[in-house]
Motif scaffolding. Structure first.
Motif, PDB file in Angstrom:
ATOM      1  N   UNK A  46      41.453 -47.785  11.673  1.00  0.00           N
ATOM      2  CA  UNK A  46      40.013 -47.812  11.949  1.00  0.00           C
ATOM      3  C   UNK A  46      39.673 -46.814  13.045  1.00  0.00           C
ATOM      4  N   UNK A  47      38.490 -46.195  12.925  1.00  0.00           N
ATOM      5  CA  UNK A  47      38.116 -45.173  13.900  1.00  0.00           C
ATOM      6  C   UNK A  47      37.760 -45.768  15.255  1.00  0.00           C
ATOM      7  N   UNK A  48      37.469 -47.069  15.306  1.00  0.00           N
ATOM      8  CA  UNK A  48      37.174 -47.735  16.578  1.00  0.00           C
ATOM      9  C   UNK A  48      37.862 -49.105  16.546  1.00  0.00           C
ATOM     10  N   UNK A  49      37.073 -50.182  16.383  1.00  0.00           N
ATOM     11  CA  UNK A  49      37.649 -51.510  16.229  1.00  0.00           C
ATOM     12  C   UNK A  49      36.696 -52.388  15.445  1.00  0.00           C
ATOM     13  N   UNK A  50      37.225 -53.081  14.455  1.00  0.00           N
ATOM     14  CA  UNK A  50      36.429 -54.038  13.695  1.00  0.00           C
ATOM     15  C   UNK A  50      35.984 -55.152  14.636  1.00  0.00           C
ATOM     16  N   UNK A  51      34.739 -55.609  14.477  1.00  0.00           N
ATOM     17  CA  UNK A  51      34.220 -56.636  15.371  1.00  0.00           C
ATOM     18  C   UNK A  51      35.002 -57.928  15.298  1.00  0.00           C
ATOM     19  N   UNK A  52      35.375 -58.337  14.085  1.00  0.00           N
ATOM     20  CA  UNK A  52      36.120 -59.585  13.946  1.00  0.00           C
ATOM     21  C   UNK A  52      37.528 -59.456  14.519  1.00  0.00           C
ATOM     22  N   UNK A  53      38.136 -58.279  14.399  1.00  0.00           N
ATOM     23  CA  UNK A  53      39.445 -58.067  15.011  1.00  0.00           C
ATOM     24  C   UNK A  53      39.325 -58.070  16.531  1.00  0.00           C
ATOM     25  N   UNK A  54      38.178 -57.605  17.053  1.00  0.00           N
ATOM     26  CA  UNK A  54      37.949 -57.670  18.500  1.00  0.00           C
ATOM     27  C   UNK A  54      37.903 -59.115  18.972  1.00  0.00           C
ATOM     28  N   UNK A  55      37.367 -60.006  18.131  1.00  0.00           N
ATOM     29  CA  UNK A  55      37.382 -61.436  18.452  1.00  0.00           C
ATOM     30  C   UNK A  55      38.827 -61.932  18.518  1.00  0.00           C
ATOM     31  N   UNK A  56      39.638 -61.535  17.544  1.00  0.00           N
ATOM     32  CA  UNK A  56      41.046 -61.939  17.548  1.00  0.00           C
ATOM     33  C   UNK A  56      41.759 -61.417  18.792  1.00  0.00           C
ATOM     34  N   UNK A  57      41.429 -60.194  19.205  1.00  0.00           N
ATOM     35  CA  UNK A  57      42.017 -59.628  20.425  1.00  0.00           C
ATOM     36  C   UNK A  57      41.621 -60.459  21.640  1.00  0.00           C
ATOM     37  N   UNK A  58      40.326 -60.793  21.737  1.00  0.00           N
ATOM     38  CA  UNK A  58      39.837 -61.567  22.872  1.00  0.00           C
ATOM     39  C   UNK A  58      40.540 -62.919  22.965  1.00  0.00           C
ATOM     40  N   UNK A  59      40.674 -63.595  21.828  1.00  0.00           N
ATOM     41  CA  UNK A  59      41.288 -64.922  21.821  1.00  0.00           C
ATOM     42  C   UNK A  59      42.781 -64.825  22.125  1.00  0.00           C
ATOM     43  N   UNK A  60      43.461 -63.895  21.480  1.00  0.00           N
ATOM     44  CA  UNK A  60      44.901 -63.753  21.715  1.00  0.00           C
ATOM     45  C   UNK A  60      45.195 -63.368  23.162  1.00  0.00           C
ATOM     46  N   UNK A  61      44.322 -62.559  23.763  1.00  0.00           N
ATOM     47  CA  UNK A  61      44.515 -62.168  25.166  1.00  0.00           C
ATOM     48  C   UNK A  61      44.409 -63.362  26.100  1.00  0.00           C
ATOM     49  N   UNK A  62      43.648 -64.378  25.693  1.00  0.00           N
ATOM     50  CA  UNK A  62      43.457 -65.567  26.518  1.00  0.00           C
ATOM     51  C   UNK A  62      44.623 -66.551  26.404  1.00  0.00           C
ATOM     52  N   UNK A  63      45.538 -66.281  25.478  1.00  0.00           N
ATOM     53  CA  UNK A  63      46.662 -67.188  25.235  1.00  0.00           C
ATOM     54  C   UNK A  63      47.931 -66.590  25.839  1.00  0.00           C
ATOM     55  N   UNK A  64      48.429 -67.222  26.899  1.00  0.00           N
ATOM     56  CA  UNK A  64      49.624 -66.716  27.561  1.00  0.00           C
ATOM     57  C   UNK A  64      50.808 -66.677  26.594  1.00  0.00           C
ATOM     58  N   UNK A  65      51.524 -65.560  26.640  1.00  0.00           N
ATOM     59  CA  UNK A  65      52.711 -65.415  25.825  1.00  0.00           C
ATOM     60  C   UNK A  65      52.491 -64.688  24.517  1.00  0.00           C
ATOM     61  N   UNK A  66      51.228 -64.511  24.093  1.00  0.00           N
ATOM     62  CA  UNK A  66      50.987 -63.741  22.877  1.00  0.00           C
ATOM     63  C   UNK A  66      51.283 -62.270  23.148  1.00  0.00           C
TER      64      UNK A  66
END
Length: 400
Positions: free
Chosen positions: A319-339
């Motif tokens: 992707x040339x930038x970031x899909x919005x829904x994948x950005x949600x997955x990034x945000x959630x995964x970043x909040x989970x220690x150990x991911x």
């Protein structure tokens, strides 16, 4: 021989975030296309210009990329305490196929404005000036999304000074909140693990060439099912731009095989062959710690400006930038220690992160907690922008 004239269908061409798509009010579609099925798919394929063996979509509204080969259908909501229902179709470019399995987070930013402009939101909920709160039911994934739409003198405000990397010109800021973005009927981490060792058959040439028999992966259902792997584990730095990936057929085949095997592990499909009919989900992405790099626009991004690097593929291409829904997955995964996402971002608890992507940077946030033995997420949020590019009528030959 006589031929029928083209159909004339009211439509709006809109940019939402870093994507573009053709928007329809459900009741403006021909009767046979107001229901899900072959007639609807055939009509939308012809409108977008697919399937196109030249991969250009010259004879349609598509832009020959995954970001611009999209359709949206909006209607008054069938759900209590919601304003509109929003259905998204990701249209394949070279195949006669529309994937209805997931959402487009970028185009979500345009749904509220479209709904207001088309009288689908009660006038009592729309201020003349200020912010209109539009409650959206995302019908593909049965989730609630809240869009904060700026209003000025009774009309949607589209112009402004909010800048979004991946979009050339500034516009009005639209805050989008994805409520409980994890599937309530499935675990946020479908394997039960924050990180898995994904076994890869050595008989698959794409894996054998890289000497891979397994790979560490974080597989998450949040925003959109997404598989995260470490860039270094697959021979990348995490700061790659599109040409480094999309011009390499062998690398693209590797990512597709990896995506297919991850989809089986996540329980989304039963066999890797089924991934061909599920191109929109899951997404696959690779992550790395922050480093200096130059974005596709020529903009210099410094390591101290971001928390991590993320590159994601959509419909088989980086992707040339970031899909919005994948950005949600990034945000959630970043909040989970150990991911893997959290580790790439420094390994400490995160309620928000700024990540680097091929076009620049994006800030996202999420509230996640570990409750009764499971990870849960209250919401994820990000700012996008949207505007009408053209409105009027689509002309399209009859497909019957």
């Amino acid at each position: 021989m006589s031929f029928k004239p083209q159909l004339k269908i009211p439509a709006t061409y809109m940019r939402g975030g870093t994507s573009k798509g053709v928007f329809f009010a459900l009741t403006d579609l021909p009767n046979e296309a107001q229901q899900a099925g072959a007639a609807r798919d055939a009509l939308l394929l012809r409108i977008i210009g697919s399937p196109d063996p030249y991969a250009k979509q010259t004879d349609g509204m598509g832009g020959a990329t995954s970001s611009t080969s999209k359709t949206v259908i909006v209607s008054k909501s069938t759900q209590v305490d919601h304003d509109v229902d929003y259905l998204f179709g990701q249209v394949a470019i070279d195949k006669p196929f529309i994937d209805w399995s997931g959402n487009c987070g970028n185009l979500t930013a345009a749904v509220g404005a479209f709904a207001i402009s088309h009288g689908l939101v009660s006038a009592s909920r729309i201020p003349d000036n200020g912010i209109a709160i539009v409650r959206i039911w995302q019908a593909n994934i049965n989730k609630t999304i809240i869009a904060h739409i700026p209003m000025h003198n009774g009309e949607v405000q589209e112009t402004g000074d909010f800048e979004l990397d991946g979009v050339t010109f500034p516009a009005a800021e639209v805050l989008v909140e994805f409520m409980a973005p994890a599937d309530k009927n499935a675990a946020m981490f479908p394997t039960g693990n924050v990180v898995d060792d994904l076994l890869l058959p050595e008989s698959v040439s794409e894996f054998a060439q890289r000497g891979l028999s397994s790979i560490r992966a974080t597989m998450i259902n949040a925003g959109i099912p997404t598989i995260f792997v470490n860039a270094v584990d697959i021979g990348f730095t995490g700061k790659e731009l599109q040409d480094a990936i999309n011009n390499d057929a062998t690398t693209l085949a590797f990512f597709e095989q990896l995506r297919a095997h991850g989809a089986v592990k996540m329980g989304l499909i039963n066999h890797i062959d089924e991934a061909k009919a599920r191109q929109h989900t899951p997404k696959i992405a690779f992550v790395a710690p922050p480093v200096d790099y130059v974005a596709s626009s020529g903009k210099s991004i410094k390591a101290d400006e971001i928390d991590l690097q993320v590159r994601a593929l959509s419909m088989g291409k980086l992707h040339h930038a970031m899909m919005g829904t994948a950005a949600v997955a990034i945000a959630v995964a970043a909040a989970v220690e150990g991911s893997l996402v959290n580790i790439a971002a420094g390994g400490k608890p995160r309620s928000q992160v700024v990540f680097g992507h091929p076009s620049g940077t994006l800030k996202v946030g999420a509230k996640a907690s570990f409750t009764q033995g499971n990870w849960q997420v209250e919401k994820a949020s990000m700012s996008r922008s949207a505007r009408v590019l053209m409105e009027g009528h689509i002309r399209v030959p009859e497909t019957r």
